[in-house]
Structures are given as structure tokens and as C-alpha cells.
Design a protein around this motif. Structure first.
Motif, short mmCIF file in Angstrom:
data_model
loop_
_atom_site.label_atom_id
_atom_site.label_comp_id
_atom_site.label_asym_id
_atom_site.label_seq_id
_atom_site.Cartn_x
_atom_site.Cartn_y
_atom_site.Cartn_z
N LEU A 1 49.44 -20.71 -17.84
CA LEU A 1 48.16 -20.18 -17.38
C LEU A 1 47.48 -21.14 -16.41
CD1 LEU A 1 45.98 -18.01 -17.49
CD2 LEU A 1 45.07 -19.12 -19.53
N ARG A 2 47.56 -22.41 -16.68
CA ARG A 2 46.97 -23.42 -15.78
C ARG A 2 47.61 -23.36 -14.39
NH1 ARG A 2 44.92 -29.01 -17.50
NH2 ARG A 2 44.47 -27.57 -19.13
N GLU A 3 48.96 -23.28 -14.36
CA GLU A 3 49.67 -23.19 -13.08
C GLU A 3 49.31 -21.91 -12.34
OE1 GLU A 3 53.88 -25.45 -13.78
OE2 GLU A 3 53.49 -23.65 -14.99
N LEU A 4 49.17 -20.83 -13.08
CA LEU A 4 48.81 -19.55 -12.48
C LEU A 4 47.42 -19.62 -11.85
CD1 LEU A 4 49.32 -16.54 -11.93
CD2 LEU A 4 48.43 -16.08 -14.22
N ILE A 5 46.46 -20.18 -12.56
CA ILE A 5 45.09 -20.30 -12.05
C ILE A 5 45.07 -21.18 -10.80
CG2 ILE A 5 42.79 -21.24 -12.55
CD1 ILE A 5 43.24 -20.20 -15.45
N GLU A 6 45.80 -22.29 -10.83
CA GLU A 6 45.85 -23.18 -9.66
C GLU A 6 46.46 -22.45 -8.46
OE1 GLU A 6 47.92 -26.72 -10.84
OE2 GLU A 6 46.33 -27.30 -12.25
N TYR A 7 47.52 -21.68 -8.70
CA TYR A 7 48.16 -20.92 -7.63
C TYR A 7 47.19 -19.89 -7.05
CZ TYR A 7 51.30 -17.63 -5.33
OH TYR A 7 51.89 -16.80 -4.41
N LEU B 1 54.77 -10.32 -23.42
CA LEU B 1 54.52 -9.35 -22.35
C LEU B 1 54.09 -10.08 -21.09
CD1 LEU B 1 52.57 -6.66 -24.40
CD2 LEU B 1 54.96 -6.57 -23.67
N PRO B 2 54.87 -10.01 -20.03
CA PRO B 2 54.47 -10.64 -18.77
C PRO B 2 53.21 -9.97 -18.20
CG PRO B 2 56.79 -10.00 -18.72
CD PRO B 2 56.19 -9.40 -19.94
N ILE B 3 52.53 -10.69 -17.33
CA ILE B 3 51.29 -10.19 -16.73
C ILE B 3 51.53 -8.87 -16.00
CG2 ILE B 3 49.61 -10.66 -14.90
CD1 ILE B 3 49.72 -13.59 -15.78
N LYS C 1 53.69 -9.41 -6.68
CA LYS C 1 55.10 -9.25 -6.99
C LYS C 1 55.71 -10.55 -7.51
CE LYS C 1 59.43 -7.94 -4.85
NZ LYS C 1 60.11 -7.52 -3.64
N ASN C 2 55.40 -11.67 -6.88
CA ASN C 2 56.01 -12.93 -7.30
C ASN C 2 55.39 -13.49 -8.59
OD1 ASN C 2 53.67 -13.45 -5.89
ND2 ASN C 2 54.39 -15.38 -5.04
N LEU C 3 54.33 -12.87 -9.10
CA LEU C 3 53.70 -13.32 -10.35
C LEU C 3 53.95 -12.35 -11.50
CD1 LEU C 3 50.27 -14.49 -8.89
CD2 LEU C 3 52.27 -15.88 -9.41
N PHE C 4 54.73 -11.31 -11.26
CA PHE C 4 54.94 -10.24 -12.24
C PHE C 4 55.38 -10.78 -13.61
CE2 PHE C 4 57.04 -6.81 -14.42
CZ PHE C 4 56.29 -5.70 -14.11
N PHE C 5 56.30 -11.74 -13.64
CA PHE C 5 56.86 -12.21 -14.91
C PHE C 5 56.17 -13.45 -15.46
CE2 PHE C 5 60.41 -9.63 -13.33
CZ PHE C 5 60.55 -8.79 -14.42
N CYS C 6 55.00 -13.81 -14.93
CA CYS C 6 54.23 -14.90 -15.53
C CYS C 6 53.77 -14.45 -16.91
CB CYS C 6 53.01 -15.24 -14.68
SG CYS C 6 53.42 -16.04 -13.15
N THR C 7 53.77 -15.38 -17.85
CA THR C 7 53.42 -15.03 -19.22
C THR C 7 52.24 -15.86 -19.71
OG1 THR C 7 55.02 -16.63 -20.06
CG2 THR C 7 55.77 -14.36 -19.82
#
Length: 148
Positions: free
Chosen positions: A135-141, A23-25, A1-7
Motif C-alpha cells: 500500500l505504501r508503494e502504491l500511494i507513493e506511485y 483480491l487485487p485492487i 492497467k499496470n496497477l490491476f494486480f496490486c493487493t
């Protein structure tokens, strides 16, 4: 839910009339789940997941870019109709809008003895609610979540 709008910079839909829309993830996942942004891999016959598409809704000319998880290859292709990609993505983007609606009222003020005076003009302001991460921040998270 908290990553829904990551792009991702590679995830978008673009057409000659409305332009480019990232398009967000979360929307990509919903499109894949509903079978809208998938196709068959020309090399292995597996399912490819479309990340981006662009074209014209008038002529139907278009192309998409996808990834095949089996081959680990990028696939460039076409659907029989661009509307198979364009309409579902815009429908979900409208349903899951990343905006907060703020209503403001202008031209009205308070005067002693008279109360509120002046014409009440309603102004609606749309403000982006969530800022996507790289994308880098998302992968680290996700790595931190996986580790515990």
C-alpha cells in the motif's frame, strides 16, 4: 492497467471450503462497479465499499468489512446471502487470473537416426505473472503520477 494486480492485506474473500483469496485492487474496482461489493452505511445511509468478507457458503453465516467514504468509518455487516459476495468475487478472480500458463513436455528426447522418441507427457505449470506492491508503494506511485 499496470496497477490491476496490486493487493492490500485487508482485501480478501474467505470461505470455509476454498479458503482465503486475496483480491487485487483491479478486481475490487470491478466488483464495486458492478454493485457486488457495496452496501448501505448504517450511520449516514451512503454507499460503503466492501474490502473483505468471510463466512460459510453452506450455512450462509458471514460478515464483511467495508469503508464509508462519507463517514470515514469502518463498517462491519452482513449481506442477505454470503453467495452475493462469494460467487461474484470468485467469478472475477477466475476471469482475471494473475498467472501465466506454461506448457512443458516431459519424457521425450532426441535420438540420432530416430528423431523424437518417448512418450510425450504434457505438463502444465502455472506461474504468477505480476507481483503486487505494498500500500505504501502504491500511494507513493500514485503521488508521483499526480505530480506529473
Amino acid at each position: 492497467k499496470n496497477l490491476f494486480f496490486c493487493t492490500l492485506s485487508q482485501a480478501f474473500i474467505g470461505d470455509s471450503i476454498t479458503g482465503l483469496e486475496v483480491l487485487p485492487i483491479g478486481i475490487l474496482l470491478k466488483l464495486w462497479e458492478k454493485g457486488h461489493f457495496i452496501h448501505t452505511c448504517p450511520d449516514c445511509g451512503g454507499t460503503v465499499y466492501i474490502l473483505s468478507a468471510s463466512g460459510s457458503i453452506l450455512s450462509g453465516s458471514h460478515k464483511f468489512r467495508a469503508i464509508c467514504p462519507n463517514c470515514k468509518k469502518e463498517v462491519v455487516g452482513r449481506k442477505p446471502s454470503f453467495s452475493q459476495l462469494n460467487f461474484p468475487s470468485h467469478e472475477l478472480s477466475n476471469k482475471y487470473r494473475n498467472v501465466e500458463v506454461i506448457e512443458r513436455f516431459k519424457n521425450q528426447h532426441f535420438e540420432i537416426g530416430r528423431g523424437l522418441v518417448g512418450k510425450k507427457d504434457k505438463q502444465i505449470v502455472l506461474k504468477k505473472m505480476v507481483k503486487g506492491v505494498s500500500l505504501r508503494e502504491l500511494i507513493e506511485y500514485l503521488k508521483k503520477e499526480e505530480d506529473g
